[in-house]
Write an enzyme that holds these catalytic residues in place. Structure first.
Site, PDB file in Angstrom:
ATOM      1  N   GLN A   1       0.750  -1.184  -0.045  1.00 37.58           N
ATOM      2  CA  GLN A   1      -0.061   0.016   0.011  1.00 37.58           C
ATOM      3  C   GLN A   1       0.986   1.057  -0.127  1.00 37.58           C
ATOM      4  O   GLN A   1       2.032   1.383   0.782  1.00 37.58           O
ATOM      5  CB  GLN A   1      -0.955   0.010   1.016  1.00 37.58           C
ATOM      6  CG  GLN A   1      -2.263  -0.799   0.968  1.00 37.58           C
ATOM      7  CD  GLN A   1      -3.159  -0.617   2.187  1.00 37.58           C
ATOM      8  OE1 GLN A   1      -3.266  -1.526   2.894  1.00 37.58           O
ATOM      9  NE2 GLN A   1      -4.111   0.660   2.284  1.00 37.58           N
TER      10      GLN A   1
ATOM     11  N   SER B   1       4.605  -6.032   2.703  1.00 36.33           N
ATOM     12  CA  SER B   1       3.560  -5.925   3.504  1.00 36.33           C
ATOM     13  C   SER B   1       2.368  -6.582   2.376  1.00 36.33           C
ATOM     14  O   SER B   1       2.549  -7.754   2.018  1.00 36.33           O
ATOM     15  CB  SER B   1       3.003  -4.488   3.656  1.00 36.33           C
ATOM     16  OG  SER B   1       1.862  -4.376   4.486  1.00 36.33           O
ATOM     17  N   LEU B   2       1.398  -5.762   1.838  1.00 35.02           N
ATOM     18  CA  LEU B   2       0.357  -6.473   1.085  1.00 35.02           C
ATOM     19  C   LEU B   2       1.148  -7.111  -0.127  1.00 35.02           C
ATOM     20  O   LEU B   2       0.609  -8.201  -0.562  1.00 35.02           O
ATOM     21  CB  LEU B   2      -0.601  -5.631   0.474  1.00 35.02           C
ATOM     22  CG  LEU B   2      -1.406  -5.783  -0.709  1.00 35.02           C
ATOM     23  CD1 LEU B   2      -2.711  -6.706  -0.092  1.00 35.02           C
ATOM     24  CD2 LEU B   2      -1.947  -4.584  -1.185  1.00 35.02           C
TER      25      LEU B   2
ATOM     26  N   HIS C   1       0.460  -3.251  11.063  1.00 39.89           N
ATOM     27  CA  HIS C   1       1.839  -3.772  11.678  1.00 39.89           C
ATOM     28  C   HIS C   1       2.000  -3.354  12.803  1.00 39.89           C
ATOM     29  O   HIS C   1       3.112  -3.043  13.218  1.00 39.89           O
ATOM     30  CB  HIS C   1       2.704  -3.656  10.533  1.00 39.89           C
ATOM     31  CG  HIS C   1       2.495  -4.270   9.246  1.00 39.89           C
ATOM     32  ND1 HIS C   1       2.420  -5.383   8.996  1.00 39.89           N
ATOM     33  CD2 HIS C   1       2.236  -3.571   8.027  1.00 39.89           C
ATOM     34  CE1 HIS C   1       2.166  -5.932   7.757  1.00 39.89           C
ATOM     35  NE2 HIS C   1       2.247  -4.758   7.023  1.00 39.89           N
TER      36      HIS C   1
ATOM     37  N   GLN D   1       1.648 -11.607  10.082  1.00 40.58           N
ATOM     38  CA  GLN D   1       2.290 -10.460   9.418  1.00 40.58           C
ATOM     39  C   GLN D   1       1.686  -9.431   9.717  1.00 40.58           C
ATOM     40  O   GLN D   1       1.789  -8.208   9.548  1.00 40.58           O
ATOM     41  CB  GLN D   1       2.475 -10.922   7.740  1.00 40.58           C
ATOM     42  CG  GLN D   1       2.894  -9.827   6.928  1.00 40.58           C
ATOM     43  CD  GLN D   1       1.990  -9.466   5.791  1.00 40.58           C
ATOM     44  OE1 GLN D   1       0.904  -9.455   5.903  1.00 40.58           O
ATOM     45  NE2 GLN D   1       2.662  -9.204   4.599  1.00 40.58           N
TER      46      GLN D   1
ATOM     47  N   ARG E   1      -8.780  -9.459   3.929  1.00 37.36           N
ATOM     48  CA  ARG E   1      -7.983  -8.769   4.579  1.00 37.36           C
ATOM     49  C   ARG E   1      -8.114  -6.961   4.699  1.00 37.36           C
ATOM     50  O   ARG E   1      -8.185  -6.483   5.804  1.00 37.36           O
ATOM     51  CB  ARG E   1      -6.445  -8.894   4.146  1.00 37.36           C
ATOM     52  CG  ARG E   1      -5.338  -8.256   4.862  1.00 37.36           C
ATOM     53  CD  ARG E   1      -3.945  -8.908   4.044  1.00 37.36           C
ATOM     54  NE  ARG E   1      -2.801  -8.428   4.902  1.00 37.36           N
ATOM     55  CZ  ARG E   1      -1.954  -7.286   4.765  1.00 37.36           C
ATOM     56  NH1 ARG E   1      -2.653  -6.406   3.872  1.00 37.36           N
ATOM     57  NH2 ARG E   1      -0.907  -7.044   5.354  1.00 37.36           N
TER      58      ARG E   1
END
Length: 646
Positions: A7, A85-86, A191, A239, A110
């Protein structure tokens, strides 16, 4: 090596040329999402592309389609993949973990869950390293801000409760420390611990998903190491609330020879980060494989023990003659100086060899801490180049860091970074102090409290009823007074060339920061025994697990050289001591405190003629080893190379 962005990389117009190439997959996406993927990405008429529940499926889809287009156009399959991340879901798609639609459904769910998370905030901190950021967070009166991403050496992302991240004192703390504090346009604390509830709900969703065996290695954000090929669903769950270890992930790959990184997806954020990481990669030290147990027996030849000294043994121009005549020593010192200059902007070698300061105290901690570490390590390199290696190492105060490096418990870079940062803390945060070496039985310290009032017993080097050597530490004025009183009573004492009260309460103001420096070190099992004067014993697994404690105890705890010798070196015939301090101090301790049975030779001292002393040391080592490198010793275990040296 393909990397996929997360993102923040989304932009209006992304994927415009891809949707017509893969109409069947786009139709699947539209049915699953309930809206037009193409319209969202290309036109964004409702201006929702930057909302998490829309961003995540859109970015995953565009990255996955771009990957397929690259492969279908003849691009070589990647050797390894990673996603930020994503982006980790796009990487997993490329590795065969799931098909396009299954991956899209995962990121859709998610994104929905994350969009419903409590209001949070994130901010980038630039120009401060992770250790400094962690220290500043600990000092703040807020306790729900986490480091969410470690993107490069000097870029971290903070995540937490909105009111805390945006509190004026938070921004002020990082700006005053020399960093930039940049709030990010997000609505949740990704996170971080604020995602715990989201993580639990997502775990229930994943319970019904059938993940395939991975065909390509995928580097996990949470561990900065490869996913297992099967049974990896927990990593995707964890994660969500764990930091993204991107800096370590890319550094780990670079350390393994991966150099060609291709970013798949919109934008070039990861390409720019890779360039920064390439300039300052994280030092990666792998855990040492456990050594098989060695039976306790008297060796066929004496065990060679390399010994390293600490503050108080330094002087201007130490090792200069060796620097001019020994290529391996010079090369090692130049390497240390280059690291020092990169961090401090001045030459360490020039500071050590400054001829205008001859005869003056060499006592600026910003120079001496790094100088002593460098000299000890470089003397080791000089001996290594000639085929001599230790069977064990021993450190005295600061010298413990050198010993740990030589043994492979920490890397050369980590050790050097530790002593440089520690020196800055001492300079900036600690009150001035001093140290006094007293040539008298240690019992004098207990018996005559009037002489040593306000001074800590910093260490004992040897002792008996009629002779000994101990060191006291404390405020500078008290050191001066104690020395004058000892002079009046006929007791010899020597003021050491230090401006700080090591091994005393004068260091307590930097306890937290020093422990943080220790936590930042990657620790491995030492390849040869490490004997510690701080613990009066060989370092064990407990000390390795608590390196933050050890890093602090080395400079704050009492130096128990006398206890260590009594506990670990009772049989003088079993050991040969190689004194790699700058002053030859250990040889004097052995001679005056432990008797002629404790054999040893120094490499250099303050009286010069380094060439002759090094030749005498070589002769002693050749005699001990029979003219060869130690059989079955470090030369065999380390493959002819000292640990921590690339």
């Amino acid at each position: 090596m393909y990397v996929f962005p997360g993102q923040g990389s989304q932009r209006k117009g992304m994927g415009k040329d891809l949707f017509e190439k893969y109409p069947d997959l786009v139709a699947q996406a539209d049915r699953l999402l309930g809206y037009s993927l193409r319209e969202l990405c290309v036109d964004d008429p409702d201006r929702v592309l930057n909302r998490t529940e829309y961003t995540q499926p859109a970015l995953y889809a565009v990255s996955a389609l771009q990957y397929l287009d690259h492969i279908d156009s003849g691009g070589a399959p990647p050797a390894v993949v990673a996603g930020h991340s994503l982006g980790e879901y796009s990487a997993l798609f490329a590795a065969g973990a799931f098909d396009f639609a299954a991956g899209l459904d995962l990121v859709r769910r998610r994104g929905e869950l994350m969009s419903r998370a409590p209001k949070g905030a994130m901010a980038a901190v630039v120009n401060l390293d992770q250790e400094r950021v962690a220290d500043l967070l600990t000092a703040l009166p807020h306790h729900t801000i986490d480091i969410a991403n470690i993107n490069s050496r000097r870029q971290c992302i903070l995540s937490g409760v909105y009111d805390e991240v945006h509190a004026p004192e938070v921004r002020a703390a990082f700006v005053e420390a020399g960093g930039s504090f940049i709030p990010l346009n997000v609505s949740a604390a990704f996170h971080s611990r604020c995602m715990t509830d989201v993580q639990e709900e997502f775990a229930h969703h994943l319970a019904g998903v059938d993940f395939h065996e991975l065909r390509i290695p995928v580097i996990a954000n949470r561990t900065a190491r490869p996913y297992p090929t099967t049974g990896y669903a927990d990593l995707l769950v964890q994660q969500i609330s764990s930091p993204v270890k991107w800096y370590e992930s890319i550094s780990w790959l670079m350390a393994r020879g991966h150099d060609d990184f291709r970013e798949i997806g919109p934008g070039n954020v990861l390409t720019k980060l890779t360039a920064k990481i390439r300039e300052e990669p994280l030092t990666i030290a792998e855990p040492a494989r456990p050594a098989p147990p060695t039976p306790r027996r008297t060796p066929r030849r004496p065990e060679i023990v390399f010994m390293y000294g600490g503050q108080g043994t330094q002087y201007h121009r130490m090792g200069r003659e060796l620097y001019d005549t020994h290529p391996a020593f010079r090369e090692a010192m130049d390497r240390c100086s280059a690291l020092y200059e990169a961090a401090q902007g001045t030459s360490l070698v020039a500071a050590i060899h400054d001829s205008t300061r001859r005869g003056q105290d060499f006592d600026d901690i910003l120079h001496t801490h790094a100088a002593l570490y460098s000299v000890g390590w470089s003397l080791t390199e000089a001996l290594r180049a000639e085929g001599f290696h230790p069977d064990a190492v021993l450190g005295h105060s600061l010298g413990e860091y050198v010993a740990a490096t030589v043994a492979g418990a920490m890397s050369f870079e980590d050790g050097f970074d530790l002593v440089m940062k520690q020196a800055h803390l001492l300079k900036l945060r600690c009150r001035p102090g001093g140290m006094l070496s007293v040539l008298a039985p240690p019992a004098l310290h207990q018996r005559r409290r009037d002489l040593f009032a306000g001074l800590a017993l910093a260490g004992v080097n040897f002792g008996g009823d009629t002779r000994g050597n101990f060191v006291v530490s404390g405020e500078s004025d008290r050191i001066t007074e104690a020395r004058a009183a000892l002079d009046r009573e006929g007791v010899v004492s020597v003021r050491l060339p230090v401006r700080h009260g090591f091994h005393s309460a004068l260091l307590d103001d930097i306890r937290h920061e020093c422990r943080s420096l220790g936590r930042a070190v990657t620790v491995s099992g030492p390849r040869v025994p490490v004997y510690s004067c701080a613990y009066a014993a060989e370092l064990d697994a407990g000390a390795l697990d608590r390196w933050d404690d050890y890093a602090w105890d080395v400079i704050r705890g009492r130096v128990r050289f006398d206890e260590l010798m009594a506990a670990s070196f009772r049989d003088p015939e079993r050991h040969y001591f190689v004194d790699l301090s700058a002053s030859g101090s250990f040889v004097n301790f052995l001679k005056h405190g432990y008797g002629p049975g404790h054999r040893g030779t120094f490499a250099i001292n303050q009286f010069g003629n380094n060439t002759a002393s090094m030749e005498k040391l070589r002769e002693g080592l050749r005699e001990v080893t029979g003219g060869a490198a130690p059989e079955g010793g470090a030369s065999e275990r380390l493959g002819g190379r000292l640990a921590g040296v690339p």
